[in-house]
Scaffold this motif. Structure first.
Motif, short mmCIF file in Angstrom:
data_model
loop_
_atom_site.label_atom_id
_atom_site.label_comp_id
_atom_site.label_asym_id
_atom_site.label_seq_id
_atom_site.Cartn_x
_atom_site.Cartn_y
_atom_site.Cartn_z
N ASN A 160 8.20 -1.31 8.10
CA ASN A 160 6.65 -0.90 7.62
C ASN A 160 6.79 0.32 6.54
O ASN A 160 7.91 1.02 6.78
N ALA A 161 5.80 0.59 5.61
CA ALA A 161 5.88 1.59 4.90
C ALA A 161 4.58 2.44 4.74
O ALA A 161 3.53 1.67 4.73
N VAL A 162 4.74 3.69 4.13
CA VAL A 162 3.49 4.31 3.97
C VAL A 162 3.84 5.13 2.51
O VAL A 162 5.13 5.49 2.21
N ASP A 335 9.22 5.49 3.27
CA ASP A 335 8.77 5.61 1.94
C ASP A 335 8.42 4.52 1.43
O ASP A 335 9.17 3.65 1.15
N ILE A 336 7.04 4.29 0.92
CA ILE A 336 6.71 2.78 0.51
C ILE A 336 7.57 2.68 -0.80
O ILE A 336 7.79 1.35 -1.31
N ASP A 337 7.66 3.67 -1.61
CA ASP A 337 8.62 3.45 -2.96
C ASP A 337 10.00 2.94 -2.74
O ASP A 337 10.54 2.22 -3.51
N VAL A 338 10.29 3.23 -1.66
CA VAL A 338 11.74 2.65 -1.33
C VAL A 338 11.65 1.16 -0.74
O VAL A 338 12.41 0.30 -1.18
N VAL A 339 10.53 0.92 0.41
CA VAL A 339 10.70 -0.21 0.95
C VAL A 339 10.16 -1.38 0.14
O VAL A 339 10.77 -2.45 0.35
N TRP A 340 9.27 -1.25 -0.88
CA TRP A 340 8.87 -2.22 -1.88
C TRP A 340 10.11 -3.07 -2.46
O TRP A 340 10.05 -4.03 -2.92
#
Length: 378
Positions: A160-162, A335-340
């Motif tokens: 999951n990411a935020v 980090d959402i910028d990594v996970v997406w």
């Protein structure tokens, strides 16, 4: 129309919970526009009739989208039990039509669901996992467990990411009362009542605890009155995402002594702000905060929870150290910028897009064996 098209299927965006938080966060990333993502809801909270109507209506919309939208990849988000049954039906429909289909396992109860199922149901679960083009596990602990259920399935680890805060919040503030926060459905599974009993034993007259969430709120309020905690405990009910953000921005410690968790968004949101975390040792939590990023407790051990609370009250250096380590781990893994981008890479790989065929561009790169070892030692 964009050549890349993804169809997401999950619960309604109005359903409270971590899956909704994850979906809303992903909607704000470039993944949503680059893959022209469309979303279909096949579940919403309510009576059995409401849930059945949501599934029937969502399934019809799913078929319409399959015909008119013609997605290049289908991404199904599921938990366990009825949720998995619904997504299994849609997975077989999409995979039999030749579409790459990603099955994303979010549920903390999935292993219990499999273990409690009949032999026939276990065969169907295993076949469904193997039928997916890829099964997304939230971390190495869950990946190893899913591999034991379905050795022939293709399991990938994408957490999951935020969104990450620009810098850790309030880590240098040691001269004011400590503010604790609990976020989630209030009830036995999250350890809410044990937390209140532990709080009653805490020696910290100025510390405060805010327990935000739906569920057994009235029962929790009754226990607060019984334990005479009205001056230090607040139960506001379910809060909007903006209100949750404000609450965490002004907090010092997140407490979530859950019995079972997949990869709770509340913990990730706290880590992304540099908060110290106290959490239960079940499910994927040891992988998230083990190794100095927080304190692990046994959910039904009131004395152990009290001890952890007291430690972070009395030891500001420990509290700050855990918060910094949690922030750094969130930066590296969640980090959402990594996970997406990892999801983008997975989509390209399963659809055969030549722009990104190297699985190292999307698969998480921390040692899975280490997480299993931490669980065994715990």
């Amino acid at each position: 129309m964009n050549e890349q098209r993804a169809l997401w299927v999950s619960t309604s965006v109005r359903t409270p919970g971590g899956m909704t938080t994850y979906l809303q966060a992903m909607q704000k990333t470039p993944l949503w526009s680059e893959w022209n993502v469309r979303h279909v809801a096949t579940h919403r909270e309510g009576s059995k009739f409401t849930k059945l109507a949501a599934f029937v209506g969502g399934s019809v919309l799913f078929l319409v989208e399959m015909i008119r939208f013609r997605p290049t990849v289908v991404h199904l988000h599921t938990s366990a039990r009825a949720s998995f049954g619904r997504k299994a039906i849609l997975l077989w429909c999409s995979s039999l039509s030749g579409l790459p289909t990603v099955l994303h396992i979010h549920g903390s109860d999935f292993m219990e669901y499999f273990a409690e199922s009949s032999a026939l149901t276990q065969v169907l679960i295993r076949a469904t996992l193997c039928r997916a083009s890829a099964v997304v596990a939230l971390g190495s602990i869950w990946a190893r467990r899913l591999e034991r259920i379905a050795p022939g399935a293709r399991i990938v680890e994408i957490p999951n990411a935020v969104p990450l805060a620009a810098s850790p919040a309030r880590l240098s503030s040691t001269d004011r009362p400590i503010r604790f926060v609990f976020l989630g459905r209030i009830g036995e599974r999250k350890g809410a009542f044990e937390l209140l009993r532990a709080w009653a034993c805490l020696d910290a007259p100025t510390a405060t605890l805010t327990m935000a969430g739906d569920g057994d709120v009235q029962q929790a309020r009754s226990l607060v009155r019984e334990l005479h905690l009205e001056s230090s405990v607040d139960l506001p009910g379910w809060l909007s995402p903006a209100a949750v953000g404000d609450l965490l921005d002004n907090a010092d410690v997140l407490v979530l002594p859950s019995r079972r968790e997949g990869q709770p968004m509340a913990v990730l949101e706290a880590m992304a702000r540099g908060l110290c975390v106290i959490a239960g040792e079940g499910g994927g939590l040891p992988e998230m905060i083990g190794g100095g990023c927080g304190l692990l407790v046994t959910s039904d051990d009131v004395d152990g929870i009290t001890t952890a609370l007291q430690r972070v009250v009395d030891d500001a250096a420990l509290r700050i150290s855990c918060g910094k380590a949690a922030y750094e781990r969130a930066r590296q893994r969640y980090d959402i910028d990594v996970v997406w981008r990892r999801l983008d890479g997975l989509y390209r790989e399963v659809t055969g897009n030549p722009r990104s065929r190297n699985p190292l561009t999307w698969q998480m790169q921390w040692p899975p064996a280490a997480a299993e070892e931490r669980v065994a030692q715990g």
